[in-house]
Design a protein around this motif. Structure first.
Motif, short mmCIF file in Angstrom:
data_model
loop_
_atom_site.label_atom_id
_atom_site.label_comp_id
_atom_site.label_asym_id
_atom_site.label_seq_id
_atom_site.Cartn_x
_atom_site.Cartn_y
_atom_site.Cartn_z
N GLU A 215 -7.19 -3.28 4.70
CA GLU A 215 -8.28 -3.13 5.66
C GLU A 215 -8.07 -3.97 6.92
O GLU A 215 -8.49 -3.59 8.01
CB GLU A 215 -9.61 -3.53 5.01
CG GLU A 215 -10.00 -2.64 3.83
CD GLU A 215 -11.32 -3.07 3.22
OE1 GLU A 215 -11.90 -4.08 3.71
OE2 GLU A 215 -11.77 -2.41 2.27
N LYS A 216 -7.40 -5.10 6.76
CA LYS A 216 -7.19 -5.99 7.89
C LYS A 216 -5.72 -6.30 8.06
O LYS A 216 -4.96 -6.36 7.08
CB LYS A 216 -7.96 -7.31 7.69
CG LYS A 216 -9.48 -7.13 7.59
CD LYS A 216 -10.15 -8.49 7.36
CE LYS A 216 -11.66 -8.34 7.24
NZ LYS A 216 -12.33 -9.65 7.02
N ALA A 217 -5.31 -6.50 9.30
CA ALA A 217 -3.94 -6.92 9.59
C ALA A 217 -3.76 -8.37 9.19
O ALA A 217 -4.72 -9.15 9.13
CB ALA A 217 -3.63 -6.73 11.06
N GLY A 218 -2.51 -8.75 8.89
CA GLY A 218 -2.25 -10.14 8.57
C GLY A 218 -1.09 -10.32 7.63
O GLY A 218 -0.34 -9.37 7.33
N ILE A 219 -0.95 -11.55 7.16
CA ILE A 219 0.10 -11.90 6.21
C ILE A 219 -0.52 -11.93 4.81
O ILE A 219 -1.53 -12.61 4.59
CB ILE A 219 0.73 -13.27 6.54
CG1 ILE A 219 1.26 -13.28 7.97
CG2 ILE A 219 1.83 -13.60 5.55
CD1 ILE A 219 2.37 -12.28 8.23
N TYR A 220 0.09 -11.20 3.90
CA TYR A 220 -0.41 -11.14 2.52
C TYR A 220 0.67 -11.64 1.57
O TYR A 220 1.86 -11.48 1.82
CB TYR A 220 -0.81 -9.71 2.15
CG TYR A 220 -2.07 -9.25 2.85
CD1 TYR A 220 -3.30 -9.27 2.20
CD2 TYR A 220 -2.03 -8.80 4.16
CE1 TYR A 220 -4.46 -8.85 2.84
CE2 TYR A 220 -3.19 -8.38 4.82
CZ TYR A 220 -4.40 -8.41 4.14
OH TYR A 220 -5.54 -8.00 4.79
N THR A 221 0.20 -12.23 0.48
CA THR A 221 1.11 -12.74 -0.54
C THR A 221 1.13 -11.79 -1.73
O THR A 221 0.08 -11.38 -2.24
CB THR A 221 0.69 -14.14 -1.02
OG1 THR A 221 0.69 -15.03 0.10
CG2 THR A 221 1.65 -14.67 -2.08
N VAL A 222 2.35 -11.47 -2.14
CA VAL A 222 2.55 -10.63 -3.32
C VAL A 222 3.02 -11.54 -4.46
O VAL A 222 4.11 -12.12 -4.38
CB VAL A 222 3.59 -9.53 -3.05
CG1 VAL A 222 3.79 -8.67 -4.30
CG2 VAL A 222 3.17 -8.67 -1.87
N GLU A 223 2.20 -11.68 -5.49
CA GLU A 223 2.54 -12.51 -6.64
C GLU A 223 2.98 -11.61 -7.79
O GLU A 223 2.30 -10.62 -8.12
CB GLU A 223 1.35 -13.35 -7.09
CG GLU A 223 0.87 -14.34 -6.06
CD GLU A 223 -0.33 -15.13 -6.55
OE1 GLU A 223 -0.72 -16.09 -5.86
OE2 GLU A 223 -0.89 -14.78 -7.63
N LEU A 224 4.09 -11.97 -8.42
CA LEU A 224 4.62 -11.16 -9.52
C LEU A 224 4.98 -12.08 -10.68
O LEU A 224 5.67 -13.08 -10.50
CB LEU A 224 5.85 -10.37 -9.07
CG LEU A 224 6.40 -9.36 -10.06
CD1 LEU A 224 5.38 -8.27 -10.37
CD2 LEU A 224 7.68 -8.73 -9.51
N ARG A 225 4.48 -11.73 -11.86
CA ARG A 225 4.79 -12.50 -13.06
C ARG A 225 4.70 -11.59 -14.28
O ARG A 225 4.24 -10.45 -14.19
CB ARG A 225 3.81 -13.66 -13.23
CG ARG A 225 2.35 -13.23 -13.49
CD ARG A 225 1.47 -14.43 -13.78
NE ARG A 225 0.06 -14.10 -13.92
CZ ARG A 225 -0.52 -13.74 -15.06
NH1 ARG A 225 0.21 -13.62 -16.17
NH2 ARG A 225 -1.82 -13.49 -15.10
N ASP A 226 5.16 -12.12 -15.40
CA ASP A 226 4.94 -11.43 -16.67
C ASP A 226 3.48 -11.65 -17.08
O ASP A 226 2.99 -12.79 -17.05
CB ASP A 226 5.88 -11.95 -17.75
CG ASP A 226 5.81 -11.14 -19.03
OD1 ASP A 226 4.79 -11.26 -19.74
OD2 ASP A 226 6.76 -10.39 -19.32
N ALA A 227 2.79 -10.59 -17.43
CA ALA A 227 1.36 -10.69 -17.76
C ALA A 227 1.10 -11.65 -18.91
O ALA A 227 0.01 -12.22 -19.00
CB ALA A 227 0.80 -9.31 -18.09
N ARG A 228 2.08 -11.85 -19.77
CA ARG A 228 1.91 -12.76 -20.92
C ARG A 228 2.58 -14.10 -20.67
O ARG A 228 2.69 -14.90 -21.59
CB ARG A 228 2.49 -12.09 -22.16
CG ARG A 228 1.86 -10.75 -22.50
CD ARG A 228 2.77 -9.89 -23.33
NE ARG A 228 4.00 -9.57 -22.62
CZ ARG A 228 4.99 -8.86 -23.14
NH1 ARG A 228 4.89 -8.41 -24.37
NH2 ARG A 228 6.08 -8.61 -22.44
#
Length: 783
Positions: free
Chosen positions: A198-211
């Protein structure tokens, strides 16, 4: 002491010869189309590297060996500019033979290496990055987006064949939560989705194992950019007249996309028909309808021009239009809304028979499919047979009267989404049998052979099945070339003569079933999962049951120089009594100059390692030397072994001039009890008040002569001993049965529990080997 015998359910798995090397993981697990990347295979027992086999078309991937170590093989792999995007299978060909298969990804987004660190890493879009799940941590990447920008996200991790469960979280520049994604149905524990910012900007993508689990072998591939996110093709059937039946991946890329998506599709049988959907009013009414049977009426257009079938419920709001179809044909639909149903209509002649099979799981659809065949009044005529093995639903039906019939489709769970797609194949002949090979990677020395066990599941077709090779090099032959009509399993030989070219090859086995041709499928063991040490040591996870289509219908074959030895098993059937032992004869032949030892190992069925504390059955062989070319191994039955007949693979391994050679042969192991009731039931007829002598016979195993005790269950009105003993070494014993004077006529089986000591273990069997008939006393005839 008496032991509880737990039923054993056999689960066939391909055996991996460790002497040929086992790959634990490959990194990076992704190769960018049109580029060369250095790829490392990590594992154990590797021989010198020669080449890499892949499951794609010829030339899609080429390999150049760089480094060879027993625990590490390195290649420079190059993907062709037109290589298909998606997941495929790789094997390494070494001097010793083919390794196991690992899953690998081909990509058309720009690929970056394992760049994850303790701080967020900036990535320009589009991007593809790979990494490894680390224990208790998450990898963070930052992306810059504009207002209203749509970005597609996908993670390939669990689909690489490992027990990983990726979870992605998007946060804005302040750390505020934006969205999260875990599992997408049809992609196992992976996901593929599109998000609009919805808005412009810098976003962080976090990735991990769910467990928060971690492993050096649990890699992930994160794709970000603009690419199709659909998991299901609409329609999922395509016209492919030159392709044999079976699912395959199709790449999708729209104008303006950065990269491609891939979805499973299959060749259509006959014309393709797409279902109409409920209108919105009918959906609302249906969701409010009370439970219970509701009659459906089929109404046809009076003009009979392009007729359509309409299903009208007792609730009067809205109606569902059914699509007219012809037989044979492929019917396709998507149940987008919860509770939705769709329908198809067709005409049948009297006595006309049709066969219908659903397809959902192979298409990445989450539907729990149900369909019903009805007459024109909406009365149910036939539902699919209940499946106990997880297979897709199917039915067959013969029309008793000519006229209009319908197929109504729904989701059992009354769920719905854009991915709830289904496919119905309707045909006038039975579906061809399913043939599944229990091996799919074979190393064959010139002048020798390797076995290919094939299981056959028939679905109504009759007659023998002819087998032929597709894509085979010169000198490669499959025998037998025909499977008898009555066979449910066969062990074929894939033999290479002295002229067969050295190197790696990809072949397919075509089964000609008369009216249909199908490919023999495979189910490679990608990764191992410990299930239960007592019952099924290794089984397939759900994500292992449907490997990539390019891998599931083809065989990897490596032709190597002639072997310095060969061996055969003269007895193709070995009978083993529970708690006893049986010999396994082995005959070896050597070339002049080869005096090395040959070691043998057996796997399959209930066999386990002798050192296990609760071993069921184990086999062991002496080392075979040049002075002792023929020998006999032994197979031993211990506690928790179960009565069954299973196929056993025996691998013979030797080393000649630094090269490890492994050959495999098979036999059937029939595990039985040491004593059994005769298959023929003893029938005893008597009148009330009579006394007769019964002879009870037993069938003994060759090496069992101990006494057997029979415990006889009481029967009202009959007098006989509670216990009878069969003496040592004898096969039968007699006892008397007396009927009461007032016993009414009837017929009943005499239940007997037979027990005996077998090598210190109490063995028991139950049965009704004797049937007693008490006859009616006929009145004396008048003179």
């Amino acid at each position: 002491m008496r032991y509880l015998i737990i039923p054993f359910f056999a689960f066939a798995l391909p055996a991996v010869a460790s002497a040929q090397g086992f790959i634990e993981s490959v990194s990076p697990p992704v190769l960018e189309r049109g580029k060369t990347t250095r790829i490392t295979f990590v594992g154990h027992d590797f021989g010198p590297a020669l080449d890499v086999w892949h499951s794609l078309s010829k030339g899609a991937i080429t390999a150049k060996p760089v480094e060879s170590r027993p625990d590490r093989l390195v290649f420079d792999l190059t993907a062709a500019g037109d290589a298909p995007i998606g997941i495929c299978g790789l094997r390494v060909a070494t001097r010793d033979g083919l390794t196991n298969v690992v899953l690998f990804h081909i990509e058309d987004l720009p690929v970056r290496g394992n760049i994850a660190s303790d701080k967020p890493v900036s990535l320009p879009l589009p991007a593809c990055v790979w990494g490894t799940f680390r224990k208790g941590t998450r990898d963070q990447y930052t992306i810059a987006v504009t207002t209203g920008e749509k970005v597609s996200f996908e993670v390939v991790s669990n689909r690489l064949g490992k027990d990983a469960d990726p979870l992605i979280t998007l946060r804005d520049a302040t750390g505020k939560f934006v969205t999260e994604r875990d599992n997408d149905q049809g992609l196992y524990f992976d996901f593929r989705f599109e998000h609009t910012f919805e808005k412009a900007g810098i976003y962080t993508v976090e990735l991990r194992d769910a467990r928060f689990k971690a492993s050096e072998h649990h890699h992930y591939i994160l794709r970000m950019g603009k690419f199709p996110v659909e998991r299901v093709a609409i329609p999922s059937a395509v016209v492919a007249p030159n392709r044999l039946p079976g699912v395959f991946f199709e790449n999708r890329k729209r104008p303006g996309d950065n990269g491609s998506g891939w979805v499973p599709v299959s060749p259509a049988e006959g014309p393709i028909a797409l279902a109409r959907e409920f209108n919105e009013l009918h959906d609302n009414a249906l969701s409010q309808a009370t439970a219970g049977p509701t009659q459906l009426a089929f109404l046809f257009s009076p003009t009979r021009v392009n007729p359509f079938l309409s299903l009208e419920r007792s609730i009067t709001t809205g109606r569902l239009q059914a699509i007219p179809v012809v037989v044979p044909g492929t019917l396709f639909g998507v149940l987008r809304r919860p509770g939705q149903r769709q329908a198809f209509a067709f005409n049948l002649d009297k006595g006309q028979r049709i066969f219908v099979r659903g397809e959902t799981k192979s298409l990445n659809s989450p539907i729990d499919l149900d369909f019903v065949l009805t007459d024109r009044t909406g009365r149910d005529l036939r539902r699919p047979n209940e499946s106990r093995d997880g297979s897709e639903p199917s039915l067959d039906f013969t029309a008793g009267t000519p006229g209009e019939y319908g197929l109504i489709v729904r989701d059992v769970l009354r769920d719905g989404s854009d991915s709830h797609a289904y496919q119905l194949i309707v045909r006038g002949t039975p579906f061809p049998p399913t043939l599944t090979a229990e091996v799919e990677g074979l190393t064959i020395p010139q002048g020798s052979y390797q076995p290919i066990p094939i299981l056959i599941t028939r679905t109504g077709t009759v007659g023998p099945i002819k087998l032929s090779l597709l894509g085979a090099p010169t000198g490669l032959k499959l025998t037998p070339a025909e499977i008898p009509e009555s066979a449910t399993a066969v062990v074929c030989k894939l033999e290479a003569d002295r002229t067969t070219p050295l190197g790696i090859h990809t072949i397919q086995i075509v089964a000609d079933c008369g009216t249909d041709k199908v490919l023999v499928s495979t189910r490679p063991l990608i990764d191992k999962k410990l299930m239960n040490i007592d019952l099924i040591p290794i089984a397939l996870r759900e994500d292992q049951t449907r490997p990539p289509p390019s891998l599931s219908d083809r065989f990897a074959v490596q032709i190597t120089p002639p072997s310095p030895f060969t061996f055969e098993l003269p007895e193709q059937l070995v009978t083993l009594s529970r708690y006893q032992t049986a010999p396994i004869l082995v005959i070896t032949t050597r070339i002049p100059g080869f005096d090395g030892s040959i070691n043998f190992q057996a796997v399959g069925g209930q066999l386990a390692d002798k050192s296990e504390g609760r071993t069921r059955v184990y086999a062991e062989f002496p080392e075979v030397t040049a002075k002792n070319p023929n020998t006999a191994g032994v197979v031993v039955s211990k506690i928790l072994s179960n009565i069954a007949k299973t196929r056993i693979e025996v691998s013979g391994r030797g080393v000649h001039q630094g090269r490890k050679v492994t050959l495999t042969r098979t036999f059937d192991l029939d595990l039985i009890t040491a004593f059994q009731f005769l298959p023929e039931q003893v029938k005893l007829a008597m009148l009330p008040g009579e006394s007769v002598t019964v002879k009870l016979a037993m069938q003994r195993a060759k090496n069992f002569d101990a006494p057997v005790t029979f415990h006889l269950s009481p029967m009202q009105g009959l007098e006989f001993p509670e216990m009878v003993t069969l003496p040592k070494g004898q096969n039968s014993v007699a006892f008397n049965v007396k009927a009461a004077d007032d016993l009414q006529p009837h017929r009943q089986g005499l239940s007997i529990l037979a027990t005996a000591d077998v090598n210190g273990f109490e063995e028991e069997i139950r049965g009704q080997p004797i049937e007693i008939e008490v006859k009616k006393v006929e009145p004396p005839k008048k003179k």
